[in-house]
Design an enzyme around this catalytic site. Structure first.
Site, PDB file in Angstrom:
ATOM      1  N   GLU A 211       0.864  -1.179   0.000  1.00 50.40           N
ATOM      2  CA  GLU A 211       0.000   0.000   0.000  1.00 50.40           C
ATOM      3  C   GLU A 211       0.896   1.223   0.000  1.00 50.40           C
ATOM      4  O   GLU A 211       1.462   1.600   1.026  1.00 50.40           O
ATOM      5  CB  GLU A 211      -0.917  -0.011   1.233  1.00 50.40           C
ATOM      6  N   CYS A 245      -2.076   8.974   2.533  1.00 51.42           N
ATOM      7  CA  CYS A 245      -1.677   8.481   1.209  1.00 51.42           C
ATOM      8  C   CYS A 245      -2.679   8.781   0.110  1.00 51.42           C
ATOM      9  O   CYS A 245      -2.316   8.852  -1.065  1.00 51.42           O
ATOM     10  CB  CYS A 245      -1.401   6.985   1.274  1.00 51.42           C
TER      11      CYS A 245
END
Length: 459
Positions: A211, A245
């Site tokens: 990720e 993110c």
């Protein structure tokens, strides 16, 4: 000998007892994790704040979100564990064969967490791994020492180390862990470190979920509700002080509405954080002074239309808007990971799409438009991990959605059933009646036998 070899050996031996595959064991681990959080809420709030999440809302979300996730998973787990019936070719089905696919856990899972979600982005993968029947080694972030120390203290009080263990430390500890043949690795962090993880995993042929981040576009066309778009994009870019993110990395605005967008964005900064965000309890700190220095170096003061201030000692970077920005500006070279919103303009949507496509594939993309044709073109043409229309960030909190990147923004996905499937192997099983005839598969072969093989594709 590797200092973590014994830990991995014990986890693998424990896994091989088959205990982790039972529904009861999985629920027990999820309950333990829930109790760990519930019984230490105030201590978690305090340590997260000490590390960097000074915003009260973010402290609460960091701890309470995993609790909600645990309850959702517990309610669905029984169904997820059920084998699924697989269709068979007619001649097999008619001869009494049956088939199913069951999902098997991989084994010992190494979860390497990031600083920006020291609880949420470490324990959410843990919930995924445990619900799938895996054992877990949690590697906390070196940049969140208070939260890491608390987890290191509490985890052993609630879990057998063979089931869930925690490791703190920096590069030396991560390097040692990555040398070992874990059965699965789950990493959340930067693309740079993601490449290191992937190289290490390749040595043991270990499957991974990565990720990673991305320079995420928020595209605003001429039909958008500009005030709404500006506020949502500013909020998305500055919540968690931009250390998220999937935060919008830049606003890409049609030239006909860009001046209005800039004014609304400036207004939104004040509405969200007041005239003194440095002392606003709803605005979080930057993780450390080094990151403040890096972010300050990205701010072209000649293009600041809001914010621009920074203070290394206070770990503060103001919510900042930069305009006008072009693709050649330094701030457009890579993911910002801070509360800075560059604003670019476009006149032709196809040209804008081409520009975005030349950059690395983002983790998220946000489209602000009331034009169905424009929206469909953007969603179908651009490649990105996930996104939203007329919204930012919120898609990440929908537990029925997968979360994951594509290309440079990551590989694999998790959340809910998607995570369960990622952390288990789909194992197909064909159940044949004893004595079932398969003469056409045995040599010697004839044309008649070979033609009979065509039946394998007749469902």
């Amino acid at each position: 000998m590797n200092k973590y070899q014994n830990l991995l050996d014990r986890q693998k031996a424990y896994f091989n007892t088959n205990i982790t595959k039972s529904f009861e064991w999985r629920i027990e681990q999820l309950d333990k994790l829930s109790n760990l959080l519930k019984e230490n809420l105030d201590e978690f709030y305090a340590t997260v704040s000490k590390d960097f999440k000074t915003a009260i809302s973010e402290q609460v979300f960091e701890v309470n979100a995993p609790l909600g996730i645990i309850e959702m998973v517990k309610g669905q787990l029984k169904n997820w564990m059920e084998p699924t019936i697989a269709p068979l070719p007619k001649f097999l089905a008619e001869a009494g064969h049956t088939a199913f696919v069951q999902r098997d856990p991989f084994g010992s899972t190494l979860i390497i967490g990031p600083f920006n979600g020291p609880i949420l982005l470490l324990l959410y993968p843990a919930v995924t791994a445990l619900s799938a029947g895996n054992t877990v080694v949690l590697k906390t972030s070196v940049d969140t020492p208070a939260t890491s120390a608390l987890l290191e203290k509490l985890i052993p009080q609630y879990f057998q180390e063979e089931a869930v263990a925690v490791v703190s430390g920096g590069v030396e500890e991560v390097t040692a862990l990555l040398e070992l043949p874990f059965d699965f690795i789950f990493f959340t962090g930067s693309a740079r470190v993601g490449k290191i993880i992937l190289r290490a995993a390749a040595e043991n042929l270990t499957p991974v979920i990565l990720e990673l981040g991305g320079h995420n576009p928020a595209i605003v066309d001429e039909t958008a509700d500009i005030a709404d778009a500006a506020k949502k994009i500013v909020w998305g870019a500055t919540s968690w002080s931009g250390q998220f993110c999937a935060s919008p990395g830049y606003a890409y605005v049609h030239e006909s509405v860009v001046e209005q967008f800039v004014e609304e964005a400036k207004k939104a900064v004040v509405e969200l954080y007041g005239n003194d965000p440095k002392n606003n309890p709803e605005y979080s700190s930057i993780i450390n002074a080094a990151h403040v220095k890096r972010l300050a170096g990205l701010i072209d003061q000649t293009k600041v239309v809001a914010g621009g201030e920074s203070d290394e000692s206070a770990r503060f970077v103001a919510p900042t808007i930069l305009y006008p920005i072009t693709w050649e500006d330094k701030i457009m070279e890579e993911e910002i990971f801070g509360p800075i919103l560059p604003i670019l303009t476009f006149s032709d949507l196809d040209v804008a799409i081409a520009k975005i496509q030349k950059a690395a594939k983002p983790l998220a993309t946000y489209v602000f438009s009331t034009n169905k044709e424009n929206t469909e073109k953007l969603l179908s043409t651009l490649s990105f991990g996930g996104g939203a229309v007329n919204m930012t960030n919120v898609q990440l909190f929908v537990a029925s959605f997968p979360f994951g990147g594509v290309g440079g923004s990551g590989m694999g996905s998790y959340v809910g059933k998607y995570g369960y499937d990622s952390l288990t192997h789909a194992k197909p099983v064909l159940n044949s009646p004893a004595g079932a005839v398969i003469d056409h598969l045995y040599p010697p072969y004839t044309m008649e036998k070979l033609q009979a093989l065509n039946g394998w594709f007749d469902f």
